[in-house]
Design an enzyme around this catalytic site. Structure first.
Site, mmCIF file in Angstrom:
data_model
loop_
_atom_site.group_PDB
_atom_site.id
_atom_site.type_symbol
_atom_site.label_atom_id
_atom_site.label_comp_id
_atom_site.label_asym_id
_atom_site.label_seq_id
_atom_site.Cartn_x
_atom_site.Cartn_y
_atom_site.Cartn_z
ATOM 1 N N ILE A 424 -3.317 3.276 -6.225
ATOM 2 C CA ILE A 424 -2.468 1.297 -6.412
ATOM 3 C C ILE A 424 -3.581 0.636 -7.067
ATOM 4 O O ILE A 424 -3.219 -0.680 -7.641
ATOM 5 C CB ILE A 424 -2.214 1.301 -4.788
ATOM 6 N N ASP A 592 2.619 -6.081 -9.263
ATOM 7 C CA ASP A 592 2.978 -5.233 -8.306
ATOM 8 C C ASP A 592 4.043 -6.254 -7.156
ATOM 9 O O ASP A 592 3.653 -7.644 -7.417
ATOM 10 C CB ASP A 592 1.783 -5.207 -6.738
ATOM 11 N N HIS A 688 -2.516 3.495 5.274
ATOM 12 C CA HIS A 688 -2.928 2.322 6.738
ATOM 13 C C HIS A 688 -3.924 3.009 8.002
ATOM 14 O O HIS A 688 -3.603 2.460 9.079
ATOM 15 C CB HIS A 688 -1.763 1.674 6.721
#
Length: 748
Positions: A424, A592, A688
């Site tokens: 990403i 983004d 995460h």
């Protein structure tokens, strides 16, 4: 008239909770030491609020990770896989929040979503046939007692039952199945708190500011008809925030509760509702000080509002918890003429007390000083920016040729394999990286030394990406502190706090920049390092930008112009950067929009007219002038996107990547149903969480994706950037990702 707040920042003035918790995770301190740090922090906050002169102080707004997770843990809404871990209660709690991978087992973290229209994230409770509602934790009672022992009477706070059930996910069961048991559990809390000497309890019900009709209205009515039959002598404050309660206002004012908390900042119809009538036997907790932005309260407007309401019993309060603003302006180094315009959490306490004194006729000087502040012009408009926005027309927001034709051109241009792999954008931000940036900022190293360091890291990570076989590379963003702050630092119109941290999730904090004036780009921002990285490899390196809507939503916006106008200013600035990257040989550019949904109105009827009708075109403006062979990617994370799929498609990007791993790829069903035309990169694992997904686990996820999306449209990537992860876990996870993608390719 008295004062109160809904909640207070829990991370501490200097992020003490973050550092203590992370030390515990690294096994550098014991659980007892962590709990002692938390107790000291809570006590200091209660004393600060009391000393500021606030009359009614909340407790149980503290959390080690998230208050919705706290409620799930309190009520035993815990998956069996976590219950079976032979860990301490605290470590099982953290396993729910972060996942767990160790000697005791391997469990994934709970799904995580954005908290209403904020950048705060909550953990999504999971209900199943095995869920048995009962009280299994003492946190709410222990923290009330802590404050009481310190001589401070508090009002315990807990997520209300309607909001808790509405935000949860259900597996082969329905919310209605749990109403009776949950009501019993809440009533037990009432009873125990009353026995401890509590006078009030605050039930947070922000779900009431959404559309509450049909089944949701039926659920609310059922819960509160049963819940309020047994209050054990407690006074109940039903607290709402983030909007108005137009669908249930008449129901609320007729409930047997003693207090109702309403938001007069984001609640567009709140004043109108109260003007229609408010009972004399209830207390209005009026949210008149903005809990989500950092500008000073305009006292004259607030005083006029309070007088106009004609309500007998009023408590002055914040519009929402102060969790969403930094701790105090005292630690900032702004010049006084700038600083005087800001109020962080601590200063908002002062504002409430000053408003109270003014309304009681005890403080003319504060009113006069505030009036002078708002009489002066704060900024000078940028005429060039205003003129550029003025001449925008319909064609300014349209990219040519259309998506399908661009896809053919780009396929020939890039010649990528089936299931192309990428990340990403960011790679781990180690202590060394952060220290070096800090040294450069303090002029302790030269530009040449800093550039050599950044270049070395880019070289190292480019080689690693090539070695493991990633198809589209990134430079790693080692020069960037934050995906919004970094851009703001390179745009006119922004200011930056030194210690303005706000909790995003768990121990993760963000430091939102402040939009002070008109925004404009005066120099290239990302071109230098993107161009350098591309020169070091024959593979494609993505240019990495943050989109205008996310920059706006993750900043503290101006209140003197509309957020639409601010967003268009930012879009024009980022458009210049996109074209500069393209001119310098960057062929894939990722813009983004992680926060696209964040300011989406909570009522569906307002979605397009109040937000999407200008937010989506703002994104299109950014890339409308690029060549057909330039591929535009965008990335979104941790929000519910299934109901705005058509709007996302209208963004007209070529590829979209989004978080889907924690939400079990649920968005794919909607993409399939709506014949989504863009190429997609659903996140194949959750970054995460510190756990490392196996090759087989990722393969299973890829196969699940391919069952919903044509293989020609699928990209393989993590669900977010890797800046918060350690090097070992980041590399191992991405290596497993590339291995899994290669194996699946061979199977197809």
């Amino acid at each position: 008239m008295t004062t109160s707040i809904i909640g207070f920042p829990r991370i501490g003035e200097n992020r003490e909770l973050k550092y203590a918790t992370e030390k515990y995770w690294r096994k550098e301190i014991s659980e007892d030491e962590l709990q002692e740090s938390a107790r000291a922090l809570r006590l200091s906050h209660w004393e600060l609020i009391k000393d500021a002169g606030i009359d009614e102080i909340p407790s149980n707004d503290f959390s080690f990770f998230d208050t919705t997770l706290d409620a799930a843990f309190l009520f035993n809404i815990v998956p069996e896989s976590v219950k079976q871990l032979t860990l301490s209660s605290l470590d099982r709690y953290f396993a729910l929040a972060r996942g767990y991978q160790g000697a005791e087992g391997d469990v994934k973290a709970l799904p995580m979503k954005k908290w209403f229209n904020t950048n705060y994230h909550y953990l999504v409770p999971q209900f199943s046939e095995k869920t048995e509602i009962k009280l299994t934790d003492n946190k709410i009672f222990d923290e009330f007692q802590e404050a009481k022992d310190a001589g401070i009477q508090t009002r315990p706070v807990i997520v209300g039952p309607f909001t808790l059930l509405s935000l949860s996910e259900y597996h082969d069961v329905k919310a209605e199945n749990f109403v009776d048991d949950l009501v019993d559990a809440y009533q037990t809390i009432f009873e125990k708190l009353a026995e401890q000497g509590a006078h009030w309890i605050q039930l947070d019900e922000p779900e009431l500011v959404k559309d509450v009709t049909g089944e949701s209205k039926k659920l609310f009515d059922e819960i509160y008809a049963k819940l309020l039959t047994k209050k054990s002598g407690l006074k109940v404050l039903l607290q709402t925030y983030f909007g108005d309660v137009r669908d249930v206002y008449n129901d609320l004012i007729n409930l047997p509760v003693e207090g109702i908390g309403l938001d007069f900042i984001e609640g567009r119809k709140t004043a109108e509702l109260v003007h229609s009538g408010f009972p004399d036997d209830k207390i209005l907790f009026a949210g008149v000080v903005n809990g989500k932005n950092i500008w000073r309260n305009h006292y004259e407007n607030t005083i006029n509002l309070i007088h106009s309401l004609g309500v007998k019993n009023v408590v002055l309060s914040t519009s929402c918890s102060l969790l969403h603003v930094p701790f105090t302006i005292e630690n900032e180094e702004f010049q006084e003429e700038i600083k005087q315009h800001f109020a962080f959490a601590k200063e908002k306490l002062t504002e409430l007390v000053e408003l109270q004194n003014i309304l009681e006729g005890n403080d003319d000087s504060a009113e006069a000083d505030n009036k002078k502040l708002f009489e002066k012009a704060r900024v000078t408009p940028n005429a060039k920016v205003a003129e550029t926005i003025k001449i925008l027309n319909e064609e300014s927001f349209i990219r040519h040729p259309a998506l399908a034709e661009r896809a053919k051109i780009q396929k020939e241009e890039f010649n990528l394999p089936l299931l192309p792999t990428t990340t990403i954008g960011s790679f781990p931000q180690t202590r060394e990286v952060k220290r070096t940036r800090a040294k450069f900022r303090r002029n302790e190293i030269t530009q040449e030394e800093y550039d050599k360091f950044i270049a070395g890291h880019i070289d190292e990570w480019l080689k690693w990406q090539e070695d493991i076989g990633l198809d589209v590379l990134v430079h790693g963003e080692f020069e960037r502190n934050d995906m919004v702050e970094y851009f703001g630092q390179n745009l006119d119109g922004y200011l930056f706090s030194k210690n303005g941290w706000v909790q995003s999730y768990g121990t993760r904090g963000v430091k939102p920049p402040i939009i002070w004036g008109d925004v404009a780009r005066t120099r290239p921002i990302t071109v230098k390092w993107s161009k350098y990285a591309q020169s070091k490899t024959d593979k494609i390196v993505k240019g990495m930008l943050t989109g205008p809507v996310t920059i706006l939503n993750w900043s503290f916006p101006r209140e003197d112009i509309s957020i639409k106008e601010s967003t268009l200013q930012i879009a024009l600035a980022i458009q210049e950067e996109v074209l500069d990257l393209e001119a310098n040989g960057i062929r894939i550019i990722q813009i983004d929009e992680a926060a696209l949904r964040e300011k989406l109105p909570l009522r569906k009827t307002d979605w397009f007219s109040e937000y999407l009708d200008w937010a989506i075109p703002a994104f299109r403006l950014v890339h409308s002038k690029v060549k057909p062979e330039t591929q535009i990617h965008t990335h979104m994370c941790y929000s519910e996107f299934t109901d705005i799929i058509p709007a996302i498609e209208q963004m007209d990007a070529d590829v979209i990547s989004f978080e889907a791993s924690r939400s079990k790829l649920e968005i794919l069903d909607e993409l399939q149903k709506q014949n989504f035309k863009l190429q997609v990169g659903p996140g194949v694992y959750d970054i995460h969480s510190p756990r490392i997904p196996s090759v087989d686990e990722i393969k299973n996820t890829i196969h699940a994706i391919l069952s919903k999306v044509p293989k020609e449209k699928v990209w393989i990537n993590p669900d977010c950037g890797l800046k918060t992860r350690g090097i070992t876990e980041a590399k191992a996870s991405v290596e497993n990702l590339t291995a899994a993608a290669k194996e699946v390719r061979e199977e197809l």
